[in-house]
Design a protein around this motif. Structure first.
Motif, PDB file in Angstrom:
ATOM      1  N   ASP A  38       8.261   1.087  -1.078  1.00  0.00           N
ATOM      2  CA  ASP A  38       8.635   0.990  -2.257  1.00  0.00           C
ATOM      3  C   ASP A  38       7.300   0.925  -3.390  1.00  0.00           C
ATOM      4  N   PRO A  39       7.488   1.957  -4.415  1.00  0.00           N
ATOM      5  CA  PRO A  39       6.296   2.140  -5.216  1.00  0.00           C
ATOM      6  C   PRO A  39       6.300   0.745  -5.835  1.00  0.00           C
ATOM      7  N   ALA A  40       7.270   0.075  -6.297  1.00  0.00           N
ATOM      8  CA  ALA A  40       7.364  -0.960  -7.177  1.00  0.00           C
ATOM      9  C   ALA A  40       6.290  -1.909  -6.534  1.00  0.00           C
ATOM     10  N   ILE A  41       6.601  -2.081  -5.144  1.00  0.00           N
ATOM     11  CA  ILE A  41       5.849  -3.287  -4.544  1.00  0.00           C
ATOM     12  C   ILE A  41       3.934  -2.750  -4.604  1.00  0.00           C
ATOM     13  N   ASP A  42       3.866  -1.180  -4.183  1.00  0.00           N
ATOM     14  CA  ASP A  42       2.477  -0.943  -4.490  1.00  0.00           C
ATOM     15  C   ASP A  42       1.918  -1.113  -5.753  1.00  0.00           C
ATOM     16  N   GLN A  43       2.626  -0.900  -6.737  1.00  0.00           N
ATOM     17  CA  GLN A  43       2.122  -1.119  -8.114  1.00  0.00           C
ATOM     18  C   GLN A  43       1.950  -2.646  -8.269  1.00  0.00           C
TER      19      GLN A  43
END
Length: 132
Positions: A38-43
């Motif tokens: 999930d890009p939100a986790i990466d961010q």
């Protein structure tokens, strides 16, 4: 006319990363130590790494599991989840000495273990910044 009936929505799985006032929760797929993609986790982890590099604050990461499987295995799985998040932060330049990891295994569920959504909510790593 279409004959259909509205179905009540099932309990929803929580977002894969959820920031709360005192901690953030990162969720994991079943039996996995690799966080949900999930890009939100990466961010979130990118922002957290930058914050810690700037402030020198310490981080505590606690891994959790659902109740499927053996309790001892789940304790180990929870620890591996915490270490996975630690390793991501270290790869982003955070000093590993600032990060402590722990596991509660299946002992601290935040939701029911009777549904897939509930079990997903229990498979998590909780990240806390320690106030200096």
């Amino acid at each position: 006319a279409g004959d259909f009936e509205w179905k009540a929505p099932q309990a929803q799985a929580e977002a894969t990363v959820k920031e709360l006032e005192d901690r953030a929760i990162i969720r994991f797929p079943f039996n996995s130590t690799v966080k949900d993609a999930d890009p939100a986790i990466d961010q979130y982890l990118e922002d957290l790494a930058q914050q810690v590099k700037d402030s020198g604050q310490k981080i505590s990461i606690t891994g959790h599991t659902d109740s499927k499987g053996d309790a001892d295995i789940n304790m180990n799985l929870g620890l591996r989840r915490a270490k996975e998040i630690r390793d991501i932060l270290v790869s982003k330049g955070v000093n590993s000495a600032l990060i402590s990891t722990d596991s509660k295994g299946e002992t601290q569920p935040v939701d029911t273990n009777d549904t897939e959504a509930g079990r997903h909510n229990n498979r998590r790593a909780e990240v806390r910044l320690i106030k200096n």
